[in-house]
Design an enzyme around this catalytic site. Structure first.
Site, PDB file in Angstrom:
ATOM      1  N   SER A 151      -6.363 -27.931  34.329  1.00  0.00           N
ATOM      2  CA  SER A 151      -7.205 -26.772  34.604  1.00  0.00           C
ATOM      3  C   SER A 151      -8.674 -27.149  34.383  1.00  0.00           C
ATOM      4  CB  SER A 151      -6.768 -25.604  33.719  1.00  0.00           C
ATOM      5  OG  SER A 151      -7.428 -24.418  34.063  1.00  0.00           O
ATOM      6  N   ARG A 221      -8.948 -10.972  28.583  1.00  0.00           N
ATOM      7  CA  ARG A 221      -7.746 -11.798  28.450  1.00  0.00           C
ATOM      8  C   ARG A 221      -6.634 -11.296  29.356  1.00  0.00           C
ATOM      9  NH1 ARG A 221      -5.930 -16.780  27.788  1.00  0.00           N
ATOM     10  NH2 ARG A 221      -3.955 -16.890  26.679  1.00  0.00           N
ATOM     11  N   ASP A 316       1.130 -22.148  41.555  1.00  0.00           N
ATOM     12  CA  ASP A 316      -0.176 -21.947  40.930  1.00  0.00           C
ATOM     13  C   ASP A 316      -1.119 -21.351  41.975  1.00  0.00           C
ATOM     14  OD1 ASP A 316      -2.615 -22.051  39.673  1.00  0.00           O
ATOM     15  OD2 ASP A 316      -2.517 -24.188  39.170  1.00  0.00           O
ATOM     16  N   HIS A 349       0.040 -21.145  37.120  1.00  0.00           N
ATOM     17  CA  HIS A 349      -0.962 -22.058  36.574  1.00  0.00           C
ATOM     18  C   HIS A 349      -0.557 -22.616  35.214  1.00  0.00           C
ATOM     19  CE1 HIS A 349      -4.875 -23.869  36.230  1.00  0.00           C
ATOM     20  NE2 HIS A 349      -5.162 -23.199  35.131  1.00  0.00           N
TER      21      HIS A 349
END
Length: 376
Positions: A151, A221, A316, A349
């Site tokens: 990432s 979040r 992803d 992901h």
């Protein structure tokens, strides 16, 4: 799987100054670091692990007395694991601007004697890489056997190969991208707006008020976490399951997925810093090595010398396989050595953090080859 091993965090202090791409500089700064394994006599077996948004230098193992505090990539890094610490000297660094020990917004600004807060300068991926290079100098490592990251960590690995082409032999970029899409930038900005508009944010100087913008952090979040999971994964884990026997016709957490996201948001708001979240998501937005080369990624990669492994995961959608293939195409156009794996995994992901046997076999095989090169 071997039992977790005990590790100890270290702090390295630097007098600086560290020039930043935004024009500012850090006069004094510290980096929180963990190392695993032993650096060989030739200093040729070092591997740098670059972390993603909410991770840190605590890559593997546990701290004495904290058996539940397992490193975020412990399933990959350690004795007998794909990145074997009995063969490699592995380094984890907490990035500048983070909230886990390196200099960041919560640190004291030497010019004012108060926490930086919102005055901490904007940081870029390239700034992190430059700080990591200074740390490598301190450790006496002139060239890494590999730099690896997933990432945002993959962006750092790619930046390493561009900024310091002679200082790494292998570059491993997992579930990453050469730049964020408009959709990704949009998700980041919505998350930042949740923080910036929280009444407890106080322009980023909430430390002085003794408060935390928890509501903003919770929402940020929750938004981010949705993008880390695939639709299939959420459907399998939660579907449309209700927490009660029937609909409640209200605005509480009725569906299991709502409860899960609120739990993740609450937990995150207890340990992560809001200013850090703003800084790191901006670093994500700004990363675009092709920008200085008329948008041509192959030109940005023209002077690289590393051997590349690029890996992506089919589900992803945050950093879709098409983004990894873009990196691969640019490397091929630049006549660089690159291997590519697109792994069929259902976890979105977050798959780069999980125990997919095909993924781990790939990395085990790759690091075995690197180990043979180091020994040659």
């Amino acid at each position: 799987m071997p039992s977790p091993f005990f590790v100890t965090a270290q702090q390295f202090d630097f007098a600086g100054p560290l020039p930043l791409r935004g024009g500012a500089q850090l006069r004094d700064y510290s980096l929180a670091v963990e190392t695993y394994g032993t650096l060989n006599a030739a200093r040729s077996n070092a591997v740098l692990v670059c972390h993603a948004l909410n991770a840190s230098h605590h890559v593997a193992g546990v701290y004495a007395g904290e058996p539940d505090n397992l490193g975020w990539w412990d399933n990959l890094v350690g004795p007998g694991k794909p990145l074997d610490t009995e063969k490699f000297f592995v380094i984890g660094v907490n990035n500048l601007g983070s909230c886990f020990g390196s200099t960041g917004p919560q640190s004291v600004n030497p010019d004012t004697g108060k926490p930086y807060g919102a005055d901490f300068p904007v940081i870029t991926v390239e700034d992190w890489v430059d700080a990591q290079a200074v740390l490598a100098d301190r450790l006496g490592i002139s060239r890494f056997a590999a730099v690896i990251g997933g990432s945002l960590g993959g962006m750092q690995a790619l930046a390493w190969s561009i900024r310091y082409p002679k200082r790494l032999a292998n570059c491993i970029v997992i579930a990453s991208t050469p730049r964020l899409s408009a959709q990704n930038i949009a998700f980041n900005d919505v998350a930042r707006q949740a923080i910036l508009t929280d009444p407890e944010f106080h322009g980023g100087h909430y430390y002085e008020h003794g408060v935390v913008p928890r509501r903003g952090l919770r929402v940020a979040r929750m938004i981010g976490h949705i993008t880390y999971l695939s639709d299939d994964d959420m459907a399998e884990k939660f579907g449309r399951s209700l927490r009660a026997d029937d609909l409640q016709y209200g605005y509480g957490a009725e569906f299991e997925i709502e409860s899960y996201l609120r739990y993740q948001g609450d937990k995150f708001s207890e340990y992560f810093d809001a200013n850090t979240y703003l800084l790191i998501t901006k670093a994500l937005d700004y990363f675009d090595p092709a920008r200085e080369h008329d948008g041509r990624l192959e030109r940005a990669l023209a002077h690289t010398e590393a051997n590349y492994l690029v890996a992506s995961f089919t589900t992803d959608w945050r950093f879709a396989p098409a983004r990894s293939r873009e990196i691969v195409r640019a490397l091929l156009d630049s006549k660089k050595r690159v291997s590519y794996a697109e792994i069929d995994a259902p976890h979105g992901h977050d798959a780069f953090l999980l125990d997919d046997p095909r993924y781990h076999t790939l990395l085990h095989t790759w690091f075995e080859q690197i180990h043979r090169e180091v020994q040659a």
